[in-house]
Design a protein around this motif. Structure first.
Motif, PDB file in Angstrom:
ATOM      1  N   GLU A  25      97.254  41.244  79.122  1.00 43.38           N
ATOM      2  CA  GLU A  25      98.560  41.894  79.209  1.00 43.38           C
ATOM      3  C   GLU A  25      98.845  42.391  80.622  1.00 43.38           C
ATOM      4  O   GLU A  25      99.989  42.365  81.084  1.00 43.38           O
ATOM      5  N   LEU A  26      97.795  42.830  81.314  1.00 44.36           N
ATOM      6  CA  LEU A  26      97.969  43.359  82.672  1.00 44.36           C
ATOM      7  C   LEU A  26      97.989  42.257  83.736  1.00 44.36           C
ATOM      8  O   LEU A  26      98.260  42.541  84.910  1.00 44.36           O
ATOM      9  N   HIS A  27      97.643  41.031  83.317  1.00 47.55           N
ATOM     10  CA  HIS A  27      97.580  39.893  84.252  1.00 47.55           C
ATOM     11  C   HIS A  27      96.546  40.135  85.354  1.00 47.55           C
ATOM     12  O   HIS A  27      96.779  39.857  86.540  1.00 47.55           O
ATOM     13  N   ILE A  28      95.402  40.708  84.941  1.00 48.16           N
ATOM     14  CA  ILE A  28      94.280  40.862  85.853  1.00 48.16           C
ATOM     15  C   ILE A  28      93.033  40.338  85.151  1.00 48.16           C
ATOM     16  O   ILE A  28      93.051  40.051  83.953  1.00 48.16           O
ATOM     17  N   SER A  29      91.953  40.213  85.886  1.00 49.19           N
ATOM     18  CA  SER A  29      90.710  39.728  85.285  1.00 49.19           C
ATOM     19  C   SER A  29      90.021  40.848  84.512  1.00 49.19           C
ATOM     20  O   SER A  29      90.241  42.041  84.787  1.00 49.19           O
ATOM     21  N   GLN A  30      89.164  40.465  83.568  1.00 48.43           N
ATOM     22  CA  GLN A  30      88.405  41.479  82.839  1.00 48.43           C
ATOM     23  C   GLN A  30      87.500  42.295  83.767  1.00 48.43           C
ATOM     24  O   GLN A  30      87.430  43.525  83.628  1.00 48.43           O
ATOM     25  N   PRO A  31      86.787  41.647  84.703  1.00 52.28           N
ATOM     26  CA  PRO A  31      85.966  42.460  85.620  1.00 52.28           C
ATOM     27  C   PRO A  31      86.794  43.493  86.383  1.00 52.28           C
ATOM     28  O   PRO A  31      86.336  44.629  86.596  1.00 52.28           O
ATOM     29  N   ALA A  32      88.005  43.116  86.801  1.00 53.62           N
ATOM     30  CA  ALA A  32      88.844  44.072  87.530  1.00 53.62           C
ATOM     31  C   ALA A  32      89.221  45.254  86.640  1.00 53.62           C
ATOM     32  O   ALA A  32      89.238  46.416  87.094  1.00 53.62           O
ATOM     33  N   LEU A  33      89.509  44.979  85.365  1.00 48.85           N
ATOM     34  CA  LEU A  33      89.839  46.068  84.447  1.00 48.85           C
ATOM     35  C   LEU A  33      88.623  46.955  84.204  1.00 48.85           C
ATOM     36  O   LEU A  33      88.737  48.189  84.152  1.00 48.85           O
ATOM     37  N   HIS A  34      87.454  46.348  84.046  1.00 49.81           N
ATOM     38  CA  HIS A  34      86.229  47.130  83.874  1.00 49.81           C
ATOM     39  C   HIS A  34      86.032  48.080  85.059  1.00 49.81           C
ATOM     40  O   HIS A  34      85.620  49.234  84.874  1.00 49.81           O
ATOM     41  N   VAL A  35      86.304  47.603  86.257  1.00 46.05           N
ATOM     42  CA  VAL A  35      86.140  48.440  87.453  1.00 46.05           C
ATOM     43  C   VAL A  35      87.083  49.632  87.401  1.00 46.05           C
ATOM     44  O   VAL A  35      86.694  50.772  87.697  1.00 46.05           O
ATOM     45  N   LYS A  36      88.349  49.406  87.021  1.00 46.99           N
ATOM     46  CA  LYS A  36      89.328  50.495  86.951  1.00 46.99           C
ATOM     47  C   LYS A  36      88.890  51.556  85.942  1.00 46.99           C
ATOM     48  O   LYS A  36      88.952  52.767  86.226  1.00 46.99           O
ATOM     49  N   VAL A  37      88.460  51.110  84.768  1.00 48.88           N
ATOM     50  CA  VAL A  37      88.043  52.063  83.739  1.00 48.88           C
ATOM     51  C   VAL A  37      86.781  52.799  84.175  1.00 48.88           C
ATOM     52  O   VAL A  37      86.650  54.012  83.962  1.00 48.88           O
ATOM     53  N   ARG A  38      85.846  52.087  84.815  1.00 47.09           N
ATOM     54  CA  ARG A  38      84.613  52.731  85.264  1.00 47.09           C
ATOM     55  C   ARG A  38      84.895  53.794  86.328  1.00 47.09           C
ATOM     56  O   ARG A  38      84.316  54.888  86.292  1.00 47.09           O
ATOM     57  N   LYS A  39      85.806  53.500  87.257  1.00 46.52           N
ATOM     58  CA  LYS A  39      86.131  54.472  88.303  1.00 46.52           C
ATOM     59  C   LYS A  39      86.766  55.733  87.708  1.00 46.52           C
ATOM     60  O   LYS A  39      86.478  56.855  88.144  1.00 46.52           O
ATOM     61  N   LEU A  40      87.611  55.549  86.689  1.00 48.24           N
ATOM     62  CA  LEU A  40      88.201  56.709  86.031  1.00 48.24           C
ATOM     63  C   LEU A  40      87.121  57.526  85.317  1.00 48.24           C
ATOM     64  O   LEU A  40      87.127  58.759  85.366  1.00 48.24           O
TER      65      LEU A  40
END
Length: 281
Positions: A25-40
């Protein structure tokens, strides 16, 4: 430093609880989303989700961050809408009965300014709590401690039967009057069915379950066909006979919102219209 730019992505993840679907839905890769959630999570200092078997579940910190992200998104959307001379929609959650018999006039007038969720009582509370709905309307047996409520209306519970039924001419009845009757009942897990079965067992009588039906329109349809009688809330509109059941408690409908929600004039205006429509002002 708090990575606030990752909040919109986390909100999508929190609503999907699936990295694959959220990343798509965000049009990004899963690894990129994992990074965003991990940083939060690192900024918060607590895990934002845990895995239960195959399911992902938000932690208390994750739920709080999702609420914050949704409030921030709502504020931004409202600001941009007002800047452009528009009025953002209010999200309203309610059940089938409330939409059919209580809220129709308001929705007809305000449909272009509303986003509607059809939800059970528990789902309505969840939608209001997590901010996906600014306002909910539901029957409440107990008032939630964490939400504000406004009583809208109270209705008797009534027996619905054809006009030629032996009980149709009565001014009122009691539960034991239903002894041996064929009944059109909600499904077993529905709150009304649970309440009726509990009270029936206390009153120590039996009825025959003619059919189990989901929703008042289908229940009324079965009554019209002569399948049996039904117990519904008095707000239900029907040409069938309605007889109050005096030993069933009245049913109170409430508007539900988060504390401070009425500071948003859109929510306050919608609530005022609902109250006025139902004569609760």
């Amino acid at each position: 430093m708090f990575p606030a730019e990752s909040l919109p992505a986390f909100l999508v993840f929190a609503e999907r609880l699936n990295f694959t679907a959220a990343a798509r839905e965000l049009h990004i890769s899963q690894p990129a989303l994992h990074v965003k959630v991990r940083k939060l999570a690192e900024a918060v200092g607590r895990p934002l989700y845990v895995r239960h078997g195959k399911r992902l579940v938000l932690t208390a910190e994750g739920e709080a961050l999702a609420r914050f992200a949704r409030e921030r998104a709502d504020q931004l959307d409202q600001f941009l809408a007002e800047l452009g001379g528009e009025q953002r929609r209010v999200a309203l959650a309610a059940g089938q009965g409330a939409y059919l018999y209580l809220l129709g006039d308001v929705i007809a007038r305000e449909s272009e300014r509303l986003r509607l969720f059809t939800a059970s009582r528990a789902q309505t509370l969840t939608l209001v709590r997590d901010g996906r709905a600014q306002l909910g309307v539901s029957v409440l047996d107990e008032l939630p401690d964490d939400l504000d409520t406004v009583k809208l209306a109270t209705y008797d519970q009534v027996l619905v039967v054809p006009h030629d039924h032996p009980l149709a001419s009565r001014d009122q009845i009691r539960l034991p009057d239903l002894t041996g009757m064929r009944m059109v009942l909600p499904h077993p897990a529905q709150p009304l069915r649970v309440s009726l079965e509990r009270l029936r067992s206390v009153a120590d009588f039996e009825w025959e379950v003619a059919v189990e039906a989901g929703g008042w329109p289908l229940m009324l349809h079965f009554v019209e066909l002569g399948v049996g009688a039904a117990v519904v809330n008095g707000c239900v509109r029907t040409d069938l006979a309605k007889v109050p059941i005096v030993d069933l408690p009245p049913v109170p409908y409430y508007a539900i919102h988060r504390p401070g929600a009425r500071a948003d004039r859109r929510v306050a205006q919608l609530l005022d219209q609902i109250c006025h429509s139902l004569g609760s002002t």
